[in-house]
Each structure stands twice: as structure tokens, then as C-alpha cells.
Write an enzyme that holds these catalytic residues in place. Structure first.
Site, PDB file in Angstrom:
ATOM      1  N   SER A 189      28.084 107.215 -30.472  1.00 12.61           N
ATOM      2  CA  SER A 189      28.055 108.662 -30.648  1.00 12.61           C
ATOM      3  C   SER A 189      29.096 109.406 -29.824  1.00 12.61           C
ATOM      4  O   SER A 189      29.557 110.472 -30.217  1.00 12.61           O
ATOM      5  CB  SER A 189      26.669 109.207 -30.327  1.00 12.61           C
ATOM      6  OG  SER A 189      26.267 108.821 -29.042  1.00 12.61           O
TER       7      SER A 189
ATOM      8  N   HIS B 255      24.776 107.784 -36.719  1.00  5.99           N
ATOM      9  CA  HIS B 255      26.012 108.497 -37.077  1.00  5.99           C
ATOM     10  C   HIS B 255      26.696 107.887 -38.294  1.00  5.99           C
ATOM     11  O   HIS B 255      27.841 108.227 -38.589  1.00  5.99           O
ATOM     12  CB  HIS B 255      26.968 108.530 -35.880  1.00  5.99           C
ATOM     13  CG  HIS B 255      26.452 109.401 -34.787  1.00  5.99           C
ATOM     14  ND1 HIS B 255      26.604 110.776 -34.781  1.00  5.99           N
ATOM     15  CD2 HIS B 255      25.714 109.091 -33.685  1.00  5.99           C
ATOM     16  CE1 HIS B 255      26.013 111.275 -33.715  1.00  5.99           C
ATOM     17  NE2 HIS B 255      25.465 110.277 -33.034  1.00  5.99           N
TER      18      HIS B 255
ATOM     19  N   LYS C 217      21.336 114.166 -38.892  1.00  9.88           N
ATOM     20  CA  LYS C 217      22.794 114.325 -38.838  1.00  9.88           C
ATOM     21  C   LYS C 217      23.325 114.528 -40.265  1.00  9.88           C
ATOM     22  O   LYS C 217      23.178 115.624 -40.799  1.00  9.88           O
ATOM     23  CB  LYS C 217      23.397 113.139 -38.086  1.00  9.88           C
ATOM     24  CG  LYS C 217      22.772 113.040 -36.681  1.00  9.88           C
ATOM     25  CD  LYS C 217      23.425 112.084 -35.785  1.00  9.88           C
ATOM     26  CE  LYS C 217      22.608 111.798 -34.539  1.00  9.88           C
ATOM     27  NZ  LYS C 217      22.328 112.941 -33.675  1.00  9.88           N
TER      28      LYS C 217
HETATM   29  N1  PMP Z   1      20.932 107.629 -32.025  1.00  6.40           N
HETATM   30  C1  PMP Z   1      22.136 108.167 -31.800  1.00  6.40           C
HETATM   31  C2  PMP Z   1      23.318 107.249 -31.768  1.00  6.40           C
HETATM   32  C3  PMP Z   1      22.277 109.544 -31.599  1.00  6.40           C
HETATM   33  O1  PMP Z   1      23.474 110.077 -31.355  1.00  6.40           O
HETATM   34  C4  PMP Z   1      21.126 110.359 -31.636  1.00  6.40           C
HETATM   35  C5  PMP Z   1      21.200 111.883 -31.497  1.00  6.40           C
HETATM   36  N2  PMP Z   1      22.067 112.396 -30.649  1.00  6.40           N
HETATM   37  C6  PMP Z   1      19.895 109.756 -31.856  1.00  6.40           C
HETATM   38  C7  PMP Z   1      19.835 108.403 -32.068  1.00  6.40           C
HETATM   39  C8  PMP Z   1      18.649 110.576 -31.867  1.00  6.40           C
HETATM   40  O2  PMP Z   1      18.456 111.116 -33.103  1.00  6.40           O
HETATM   41  P1  PMP Z   1      17.611 112.461 -33.286  1.00  6.40           P
HETATM   42  O3  PMP Z   1      18.517 113.574 -32.917  1.00  6.40           O
HETATM   43  O4  PMP Z   1      17.231 112.429 -34.714  1.00  6.40           O
HETATM   44  O5  PMP Z   1      16.444 112.373 -32.372  1.00  6.40           O
END
Ligand code: PMP
Length: 396
Positions: free
Chosen positions: A183, A211, A242
Site C-alpha cells: 500500500s 489494492h 478501495k
Molecule cells: N490491507 C491493505 C493493504 C490496506 O491498505 C488497507 C487499508 N488501508 C486494509 C487492508 C484495510 O482495509 P479497510 O480499509 O477496508 O479496513
């Protein structure tokens, strides 16, 4: 600890955060369609959103959610296991399984809850978890919570992972845990090699496609689809927050695994189910993602243009990667904050990412594009960035 001592302890920790230039203030932000937003009264081009396919504001999602709201009200009222699982939850799980090409799928209140809950349910004290050092916090927290032995590896050099896998003998499970698209870097996990290693050492491979869902792969299933290994990955997790433009996490897999998760994962058992209207919007979003492939093409075109342009700058480091996440590594947290503030004055909202989210010395601006951004938006951004870099950073 007395109440005054507690207050003093809070103040002193806050001072430490501020002294390290790591204090984060809370701001109120209003998303607008077209990759824009309003922050503190100023309309900005939003280069910090994960709404990659510009679906969060799509009228079709809004209508689907509005109809479900009128029908079922706002909250789900209970956890899915107790009585919160409506026909919209069932429909979305069925649609997710079809989309992912698996027998079944299960929803979670968020991607964070899915990762935390699934890793900590799968792994226990006698097991060993192999965790990429750049994994999302939710996976790292899940590894810690599980009580399993933790081994950290780097996806840009899998030699260490192989050596660690060789060392583990005995009864416990071996579980390799990785993001598919990282991310903060936008870099891609070497999923083919990870599948090979998992098979060689009989390890479970679990990937978080947060992502990648909706944007990578021929039909948008994710990076495992792109690299032709979806059928070799035992546990595939995704998020609806996302590219799908809504909220919630999910796991897709065999019916038996999904039944097991339903019975064992505490973040799903003990948390209220997603609002039904969110599920209705996500159902609509999955249909659009499959029907309107051009959204992904535009997104990748824009990202390629911006990445190529940035890579020509000599005063910043742009790691080689692909897709809509583009980090601009500036190293120093103060410079990173200054440039983010100047860009905001110039009309652009850009994430400024500092430790502990990223390792020391790698503070960065994190650009994330959506297919709603126009070529002109990006050209204007580059000009503003160049002005700010000239003020804040010496050429290397
Ligand atoms: N996994 C990754 C790689 C993320 O970037 C994020 C969110 N920033 C999440 C999981 C968590 O997802 P959510 O926002 O749906 O809780």
C-alpha cells in the site's frame, strides 16, 4: 496510576510525537465527484483517495444504497452470526464468489477486520507465520495476535524466506502472509515465486488483495489473476473500501474454508455486520467493474504517464512499480510535510506518509490516482510539485 499521572503521561507522549515531527492532526474533509474534495473550505484535486475506479460517488451505487436504506434502515442491528445477515449480505457474498471464481465468499466489517481475524484464527502458538516486512498493519497485528512464531521477510529478496522455511520442522502449520500490492510503495508481491515456495514447503499462502481487487487482472480479480496463480493461493482476502468504492472486507475460497471462517473468526463473529445498504451498493459496483473495463485502462494510462514523468526528476526517488499508487520518496519527515502543505496551497491533496507507517528515512508523498483524474490535473500537479521541490530539496 492516578488521574493526574495519567494526564501527565498522555501529555509527555504527545510531546514526543510532536518533537519527532510525527503529530497528526484531525481534519474534516468532504469528498466530491471527479477526483476532487473540499478540505478546510478549499476545493482540491484529491490525489490521496483509494477510490481507484471513481465509483464511490457513482449515481448507480447511490441509488442501490438508497433503495436498500429505505427498505432495511441504516444499521444491520447485530453480528452476521446472530441476526444481522440480510438478503443483501447473501447476494453480495454470492456475487463476490462468482466474481472471484470461487465456491463461496464471506464478508467482514472491514478489510482490517478480515486480515486481523483471519490470520489470528488460522495461526496459533505451535505455528510459524512468515510475514513480509511491508505488509499492512492489519496483517502484522493479526500475526502478533495469533501468538505464532513470527519470521519477517522481504519480497524483493526471497532467499531469506526460503532459508527460514527450511529451518522450520515439526508439526505446526507454516503460513506465508503477504499483501499483493503494497500500500505504501505500490510494489507488487512476487506471487509466482511465493506460490512455488509455498508448494515446495507445504505452507499456506495467504494474500491481501486490498489494492488489487477491481483493478489488476484480466477481469479485475486482483494480482493473483494477473499473474495466473489465483487457483494456487489458498486464502485470498480483499476489501470493498478501495476500488469497489464502498466498505467491508471479504475472503473468497472453498465452501469448506468459508464455513470454517464463519465459525472461527472472531472479528466476524463479534462485530456488527455491514449495513445492508453498503452491500447493495457493493453488488452494483461489482457489476460496473465487470462491465466497464475501460475504467481500469484509463487508470493505468494516467498512472504510467505520471510515473514516467516523476522518474525523470533528479531530486526525488520514485521506486519502480506499476499501477495507481506512486510514492515520491523524500526521506525527511519535515520536508515531506512542507511539500504536502505547499501542494495543498496549490490545490492538491496528497498523502504525507511518515514513520511509523513507513520505515525511518523513507518519508514520502503517496500519490494514489483514480480514473477520474484528467491529464490536465496531472500536468498541473507536476508543475506545482516542481516549484515546491525547487524550494525544499536540493538536486541529488
Ligand atoms: N490491507 C491493505 C493493504 C490496506 O491498505 C488497507 C487499508 N488501508 C486494509 C487492508 C484495510 O482495509 P479497510 O480499509 O477496508 O479496513
Amino acid at each position: 496510576m492516578s488521574s493526574p499521572e495519567f494526564s501527565e503521561w498522555i501529555e509527555s507522549d504527545l510531546r514526543q510525537i510532536r518533537d519527532a515531527a510525527l503529530f497528526r492532526s484531525r481534519r474534516t474533509f468532504r469528498p466530491l465527484p471527479g477526483g476532487r474534495c473540499v478540505l478546510d473550505g478549499q476545493t482540491l484535486i484529491n490525489l490521496s483517495s483509494n477510490d481507484y475506479l471513481d465509483l464511490a460517488h457513482d449515481q448507480r451505487l447511490i441509488s442501490a444504497a438508497t433503495a436498500a436504506l429505505a427498505e432495511m434502515g441504516v444499521g444491520a442491528r447485530a453480528s452476521a452470526l446472530v441476526s444481522g445477515r440480510t438478503e443483501w449480505h447473501t447476494k453480495l457474498e454470492t456475487q463476490l464468489a462468482q466474481f472471484e471464481g470461487t465456491e463461496a465468499a464471506i464478508l467482514f466489517p472491514s478489510g482490517y477486520a478480515a486480515n486481523l481475524g483471519v490470520v489470528s484464527a488460522l495461526a496459533s502458538e505451535q505455528d510459524t507465520v512468515f510475514c513480509d516486512r511491508l505488509n499492512h498493519a492489519s496483517l502484522i497485528d493479526g500475526c502478533r495476535l495469533s501468538g505464532a512464531r513470527l519470521r519477517v521477510f522481504r519480497h524483493d529478496s526471497l532467499g531469506k524466506l526460503k532459508r527460514e522455511l527450511e529451518k522450520v520442522t515439526g508439526e505446526g502449520k507454516k503460513i506465508i502472509v503477504t499483501d499483493s500490492v503494497f500500500s505504501m510503495d505500490g510494489s507488487l508481491a512476487p506471487l509466482v515465486s511465493l506460490c512455488d515456495l509455498a508448494e515446495e514447503f507445504q505452507a499456506i499462502l495467504m494474500i491481501d488483495e486490498a489494492h488489487a481487487t477491481g483493478i489488476w487482472g484480466a477481469t479485475g480479480r486482483g494480482l493473483a489473476e494477473e499473474l495466473g496463480v489465483a487457483h494456487r493461493v489458498m486464502v485470498r482476502i480483499g476489501t470493498l473500501s478501495k476500488a469497489v468504492g464502498t466498505l467491508g472486507g471479504f475472503v473468497a475460497g472453498s465452501s469448506a474454508m468459508i464455513d470454517w471462517l464463519w465459525n472461527r473468526v472472531r472479528t466476524q463473529i463479534y462485530s456488527t455486520a455491514l449495513p445492508p445498504a453498503i452491500c447493495a451498493a457493493a453488488c452494483q459496483s461489482l457489476e460496473i467493474i465487470q462491465a466497464e473495463q475501460e475504467r481500469r485502462c484509463i487508470l493505468f494510462e494516467r498512472a504510467e504517464f505520471l510515473r514516467n514523468e516523476l522518474q525523470q526528476r533528479t531530486n526525488v526517488t520514485i521506486p519502480s512499480s506499476a499501477g495507481p499508487i506512486i510514492p515520491i520518496i523524500l526521506q525527511d519527515p519535515d520536508i515531506t510535510m512542507n511539500i504536502a502543505a505547499e501542494l495543498q496551497e496549490a490545490g492538491f491533496l496528497v498523502g504525507a506518509i511518515r514513520p511509523p507507517t513507513v520505515p525511518e528515512g523513507t518519508s514520502r508523498l503517496r500519490i494514489s490516482l483514480t480514473c477520474a483524474h484528467q491529464q490536465d490535473d496531472l500536468e498541473r500537479f507536476l508543475k506545482a510539485l516542481d516549484r515546491s521541490l525547487a524550494r525544499n530539496v536540493e538536486s541529488r
